[in-house]
Each structure stands twice: as C-alpha cells, then as structure tokens.
Design a protein around this motif. Sequence first.
Motif, mmCIF file in Angstrom:
data_model
loop_
_atom_site.group_PDB
_atom_site.id
_atom_site.type_symbol
_atom_site.label_atom_id
_atom_site.label_comp_id
_atom_site.label_asym_id
_atom_site.label_seq_id
_atom_site.Cartn_x
_atom_site.Cartn_y
_atom_site.Cartn_z
ATOM 1 N N ARG A 145 41.699 25.916 41.942
ATOM 2 C CA ARG A 145 42.248 26.234 43.260
ATOM 3 C C ARG A 145 41.460 27.298 44.034
ATOM 4 N NH1 ARG A 145 48.704 26.507 41.524
ATOM 5 N NH2 ARG A 145 48.704 24.524 40.355
ATOM 6 N N GLU A 146 40.757 28.160 43.321
ATOM 7 C CA GLU A 146 40.079 29.264 43.997
ATOM 8 C C GLU A 146 38.552 29.161 43.961
ATOM 9 O OE1 GLU A 146 41.892 31.313 45.624
ATOM 10 O OE2 GLU A 146 43.877 31.020 44.739
ATOM 11 N N ILE A 147 38.019 28.723 42.841
ATOM 12 C CA ILE A 147 36.569 28.777 42.664
ATOM 13 C C ILE A 147 35.868 27.492 43.110
ATOM 14 C CG2 ILE A 147 34.728 28.949 40.936
ATOM 15 C CD1 ILE A 147 36.519 30.946 39.441
ATOM 16 N N ILE A 148 36.313 26.349 42.613
ATOM 17 C CA ILE A 148 35.654 25.082 42.958
ATOM 18 C C ILE A 148 35.684 24.803 44.464
ATOM 19 C CG2 ILE A 148 35.812 22.564 42.703
ATOM 20 C CD1 ILE A 148 36.478 22.998 39.767
ATOM 21 N N PRO A 149 36.807 25.079 45.171
ATOM 22 C CA PRO A 149 36.786 24.833 46.626
ATOM 23 C C PRO A 149 35.720 25.641 47.374
ATOM 24 C CG PRO A 149 39.035 25.056 45.856
ATOM 25 C CD PRO A 149 38.162 25.470 44.715
ATOM 26 N N GLY A 208 42.782 37.822 43.136
ATOM 27 C CA GLY A 208 42.706 38.290 41.758
ATOM 28 C C GLY A 208 44.013 38.801 41.191
ATOM 29 N N LYS A 209 44.721 39.632 41.944
ATOM 30 C CA LYS A 209 45.982 40.195 41.454
ATOM 31 C C LYS A 209 47.020 39.104 41.247
ATOM 32 C CE LYS A 209 45.651 44.936 43.187
ATOM 33 N NZ LYS A 209 46.278 45.969 44.069
ATOM 34 N N GLN A 210 47.054 38.172 42.139
ATOM 35 C CA GLN A 210 48.010 37.072 42.048
ATOM 36 C C GLN A 210 47.866 36.304 40.737
ATOM 37 O OE1 GLN A 210 47.483 34.219 45.237
ATOM 38 N NE2 GLN A 210 48.373 32.557 44.023
ATOM 39 N N MET A 213 43.633 38.066 37.331
ATOM 40 C CA MET A 213 42.303 37.502 37.085
ATOM 41 C C MET A 213 41.278 38.558 36.703
ATOM 42 S SD MET A 213 40.011 35.527 39.958
ATOM 43 C CE MET A 213 38.306 35.084 39.714
ATOM 44 N N GLY A 214 40.532 38.246 35.646
ATOM 45 C CA GLY A 214 39.373 39.035 35.282
ATOM 46 C C GLY A 214 38.116 38.325 35.739
ATOM 47 N N LEU A 215 37.205 39.058 36.359
ATOM 48 C CA LEU A 215 35.950 38.479 36.840
ATOM 49 C C LEU A 215 34.797 39.330 36.328
ATOM 50 C CD1 LEU A 215 34.251 36.582 38.673
ATOM 51 C CD2 LEU A 215 34.592 38.264 40.508
ATOM 52 N N GLY A 216 33.902 38.700 35.615
ATOM 53 C CA GLY A 216 32.700 39.375 35.140
ATOM 54 C C GLY A 216 31.471 38.657 35.650
ATOM 55 N N ILE A 217 30.513 39.391 36.155
ATOM 56 C CA ILE A 217 29.300 38.797 36.692
ATOM 57 C C ILE A 217 28.120 39.265 35.852
ATOM 58 C CG2 ILE A 217 27.827 38.540 38.722
ATOM 59 C CD1 ILE A 217 30.313 39.183 40.425
ATOM 60 N N TYR A 218 27.457 38.331 35.230
ATOM 61 C CA TYR A 218 26.351 38.644 34.341
ATOM 62 C C TYR A 218 25.026 38.497 35.081
ATOM 63 C CZ TYR A 218 30.088 37.966 30.936
ATOM 64 O OH TYR A 218 31.264 38.055 30.248
ATOM 65 N N CYS A 228 43.837 36.961 31.987
ATOM 66 C CA CYS A 228 44.521 37.791 30.981
ATOM 67 C C CYS A 228 44.342 39.275 31.265
ATOM 68 C CB CYS A 228 44.001 37.443 29.588
ATOM 69 S SG CYS A 228 44.437 35.792 29.041
ATOM 70 N N GLY A 229 44.191 39.622 32.529
ATOM 71 C CA GLY A 229 44.052 41.036 32.894
ATOM 72 C C GLY A 229 43.249 41.212 34.164
ATOM 73 N N TYR A 230 43.878 41.819 35.183
ATOM 74 C CA TYR A 230 43.211 41.992 36.476
ATOM 75 C C TYR A 230 42.164 43.103 36.376
ATOM 76 C CZ TYR A 230 42.525 43.194 41.398
ATOM 77 O OH TYR A 230 41.970 43.456 42.623
ATOM 78 N N ARG A 231 40.894 42.725 36.552
ATOM 79 C CA ARG A 231 39.801 43.684 36.491
ATOM 80 C C ARG A 231 38.535 42.975 36.971
ATOM 81 N NH1 ARG A 231 40.381 40.640 32.539
ATOM 82 N NH2 ARG A 231 38.924 40.324 30.835
ATOM 83 N N ARG A 232 37.470 43.765 37.139
ATOM 84 C CA ARG A 232 36.194 43.183 37.527
ATOM 85 C C ARG A 232 35.077 44.048 36.958
ATOM 86 N NH1 ARG A 232 34.276 43.183 43.655
ATOM 87 N NH2 ARG A 232 32.939 44.870 42.899
ATOM 88 N N TRP A 233 34.034 43.394 36.532
ATOM 89 C CA TRP A 233 32.867 44.142 36.051
ATOM 90 C C TRP A 233 31.585 43.399 36.406
ATOM 91 C CZ3 TRP A 233 35.913 41.106 32.986
ATOM 92 C CH2 TRP A 233 35.292 40.139 32.182
#
Length: 233
Positions: A145-149, A208-210, A213-218, A228-233
């Motif tokens: 719903r959020e990424i592929i669109p 993200g809060k909704q 969502m955890g988002l990590g960018i490598y 499983c936890g709202y955060r970003r790195w």
Amino acid sequence: MDIHERKDEEYVDIHIERRRFIWISILVLIGLLSLVVLTVDKIRELAERVVTPEEYRPTPDVYDIQGYPAASEKLFEEFLSRGDNRLRFAMLEKYLQFKRVDKVVPPYELLRQGSDWLLVGEPPFAIPPMEQWGTMVNTLRVIQREIIPRIGPVVVLSGWRTPHYNGKAGGANASKHLHFCGVDLVPQHKFTRKQLLPVLRKIHKKSGKQWNMGLGIYSGIRFHVDTCGYRRW
C-alpha cells in the motif's frame, strides 16, 4: 679420586643439557612448522570463502538483482525437495492467501535468508515457525500500500533468517528478520540512491507511525522494512 668423579659428573651433566637443548629445539621446530601449516590452511579456507564476482553472475542458481546476488527458484525447488519443506511452504502460501498478501511479492522470496549465503556457508532458504507467520502480514501490507505505489515492484533479498544464519552473517541480536517481521528489499525499476532515499523517507514520515514501521537504508539501493517498531536508520 673425588676430583675425577666430579669431572665425570660435570661431563655427564653437560651432555644431558645438550641433549635436552636439542630435544627442546626439535619440539619448538615441530610446533612452529605445525603453526605454519595451520595458518596456511586457514588462509586457504578463508580464500575459498571469498565470493568472486563470477559467483555473482546470473546462473540457474544465482540471480543478479540490481547488483545483489539472490538465490534462484531453481535453488528453492531443491530446498522444497528436502524433508517436509514442500508441505510447510504450501501451508504458508495458504496462510498468506487467507490474509490477502500472497501477491505482494512471490512468497518464496520471503524465505531467502540473505544475499551472502554463499559467503557464510549457510542454506539460501529457511521456513519460519508457524507462530511467527502473522508478523509478516502488516509488513507485506506496507509494501503493497505504501511502497510499491511509489517505487514500483520490489524484490526480497532477505526475509526470515535462522539465528544461526543471522549470527554468521553479522546480523543484530534483535534483528526483525529473526521474527519474520522484516525484509530487505531492492526496487525492480532503476533508481539511483539519490532518487530513492527521499521517496522512502517521505513514506516513513507520512505513514510510519500508523504502521509502526521500521525503515533502514543501507548502502546502494538496498533498504529494510518491518512493522515491529517505529524507527529509522
């Protein structure tokens, strides 16, 4: 008489000391040679574990996904032929169908342990315990719903990992991959890192809060998503 006996004793002591020195030298030499042999073997073993670029070229076993190696469907079919893996995977597919998230990505991709299975010498696929299946549902919904669109279809490079694989690959002890909640993804469409990062950060900021969502960018265009936890790195 006493003097002669003392000289003989001194001669014997010196002879014994020389023999002792010779034997100690021989043992030390043997130890050093053994250490050299073990070191050479270890270097050879490490060299054999280094993945050359040729191993990352597209083959029936390895796909090249935007420059990342990914275990192919051929390897997955071999995985299914072992034990009760086919039955367990069929049950997982039915579960994802019931939750209406089976079309987000090919279900088998969720079982890829990582892109470095060749390097760490672990199986490319693994099936999570049934009690963990539910944690992947919202993660797939976020992708759907959020990424592929916004960036188009994605490929899963790493889904569920066994603790053994995670440890050998240097994963975090609290990695969401261990709970079948996190996935590492790359977009199928061509993106530069400069193009991709703002889009992902905007998604996380807005939704993200909704989704917790955890988002990590490598490095490169590989990124991590979990719910499983709202955060970003």
